[in-house]
Enzyme design. Structure first.
Site, PDB file in Angstrom:
ATOM      1  N   SER A  12      15.292  28.951  41.159  1.00 55.33           N
ATOM      2  CA  SER A  12      15.717  27.932  42.113  1.00 55.33           C
ATOM      3  C   SER A  12      16.702  28.472  43.134  1.00 55.33           C
ATOM      4  O   SER A  12      16.986  27.820  44.139  1.00 55.33           O
ATOM      5  CB  SER A  12      16.364  26.765  41.369  1.00 55.33           C
ATOM      6  OG  SER A  12      17.601  27.189  40.794  1.00 55.33           O
ATOM      7  N   CYS A 106       8.858  15.679  36.250  1.00 56.01           N
ATOM      8  CA  CYS A 106       8.816  16.925  37.008  1.00 56.01           C
ATOM      9  C   CYS A 106       8.598  18.113  36.082  1.00 56.01           C
ATOM     10  O   CYS A 106       7.765  18.985  36.347  1.00 56.01           O
ATOM     11  CB  CYS A 106      10.111  17.101  37.802  1.00 56.01           C
ATOM     12  SG  CYS A 106      10.119  18.571  38.849  1.00 56.01           S
ATOM     13  N   GLY A 130      15.525  28.529  33.596  1.00 50.49           N
ATOM     14  CA  GLY A 130      16.941  28.632  33.277  1.00 50.49           C
ATOM     15  C   GLY A 130      17.480  27.446  32.514  1.00 50.49           C
ATOM     16  O   GLY A 130      18.680  27.147  32.596  1.00 50.49           O
ATOM     17  N   CYS A 204      17.334  15.377  42.641  1.00 43.58           N
ATOM     18  CA  CYS A 204      17.216  16.367  43.710  1.00 43.58           C
ATOM     19  C   CYS A 204      16.645  15.803  44.999  1.00 43.58           C
ATOM     20  O   CYS A 204      16.995  16.241  46.089  1.00 43.58           O
ATOM     21  CB  CYS A 204      16.386  17.551  43.238  1.00 43.58           C
ATOM     22  SG  CYS A 204      14.604  17.225  43.033  1.00 43.58           S
TER      23      CYS A 204
END
Length: 362
Positions: A12, A106, A130, A204
């Site tokens: 990301s 997601c 991560g 987000c």
């Protein structure tokens, strides 16, 4: 190809996924980095500079790290898939009077599927992220997500929907580390800016964490379709007017715009009559819940009722409960009442540190 195998790492541009990629690289995996473009402010109704995992700066940060360590990096534009699945569901759930859980959707339907599809094209045996969580193989041969070492960062709650097939190919390098340790690793790598990057705890794709404005941007005639309605008490007494039921969530106290001389909370949302039921905090308590669309990890099914810890929110400590499965539905009986059960949110069942499975609150 390296002896450890080839792994596609979701990068990301943040500290967690960056350190995860470097860790795997140093462990001898052949690393390929992939940054997914899932959204942009323009399509979300934002006007400020883009920030977070999908900004141009973050994409460039991910690419720069890959170049520094000598492994390939790709950018994958999945905005159409993301919009058609996660964002559409987000809007539909609020209009249905529920509180959506976009991170679960997601992870399950977008990131993992997109990663694995591209991993197959690139001949990668594994994918990695991560996330602060672990994966282990139980005695029965099934893959299980377990809590990460850092209790404050543990992300097992949002991973309940990942399938057995996908877990088998997934690596979580950060599971046995704390956030502090990961930031120090980034410092030791000479990546000071990366190590000190701030974190966002917002959804987000919702600019400024203002989901009401986001809904209005996505559904331009929302206020015409669903106008003001009644605030009522549990006995049906009308005590005021609200802006429209999609703009409220179960357990909400602030921003109600009503004064009854005492703190009141949203207890229930009734879309059919555009009613928002409010009341005292004690009325939020529930002793049972029904969970739909369950995905089981640790066991293929629960043949008999079993005791577990059930979490109904990401930061929930969890409550001892008894689980009874009926097909793709789980009935949860809490041993002590819990408050703020919001339809549409996730309920996740734990046995120790292991995720038994999870689903959506009905």
């Amino acid at each position: 190809m390296s002896k450890r195998g080839r792994v596609l790492v979701a990068m990301s541009g943040g500290v967690d996924s960056s350190v995860a990629a470097v860790m795997l690289h140093e462990q001898g995996y052949e690393v390929i980095g992939l940054t997914m473009k899932t959204w942009d402010y323009a399509s979300s109704g934002g006007s400020s500079k883009e920030t977070g995992c999908c900004s141009l700066d973050s994409i460039n940060d991910a690419r720069a790290l890959a170049v520094a360590y000598g492994f390939p990096h790709y950018i994958l534009d999945i905005r159409n898939e993301f919009s058609g699945s996660v964002i559409d569901n987000f809007v539909e759930e609020y209009i249905a009077g529920r509180t959506p859980n976009p991170c679960v959707l997601c992870n399950t339907h977008i990131k993992w599927e997109a990663l694995l599809k591209r991993a197959n094209h690139l001949d990668c045996e594994f994918i990695a992220t991560g996330h602060y969580a672990n994966i282990r193989v139980h005695d029965n041969g099934r893959y299980v997500v377990s809590k990460g070492k850092d209790e404050n960062k543990d992300q097992s709650y949002v991973l309940w929907g990942v399938s057995q097939e996908n877990l088998a190919r997934t690596r979580f390098p950060l599971g046995n580390f704390s956030k502090t340790e990961i930031r120090q690793m980034a410092e030791d790598m000479g990546q000071h800016e990366l190590a000190t990057k701030s974190e966002s705890y917002e959804i987000c794709f919702v600019p400024n964490n203002d989901y009401r404005s986001f809904l209005r941007h996505q559904v331009t005639d929302l206020d015409d379709r669903i106008g003001p309605g009644n605030f009522t008490l549990s006995d049906g007494t009308v005590v005021g007017k609200h802006e429209g039921y999609p703009y409220y969530t179960i357990g909400q106290r602030k921003g109600l715009g009503i004064a009854l001389g005492r703190p009141v909370f949203v207890l229930e949302i009734i879309p059919e009559t555009n009613t928002v039921v409010i009341g005292d905090e004690v009325e939020l308590q529930r002793s049972a819940a029904t969970v739909r669309n369950i995905n089981l990890m640790k066991y293929a099914s629960l043949e008999e009722p079993m005791e577990a810890i059930t979490k109904v929110r990401y930061k929930d400590a969890g409550m001892t409960s008894t689980l009874s499965q009926n097909g793709d539905t789980m009935q949860v009986e809490f041993h002590h009442a819990v408050k703020g059960i919001a339809p549409g949110q996730s309920a996740v069942f734990y046995e120790g540190n292991d995720v038994i499975g999870g689903g959506f609150l009905a």
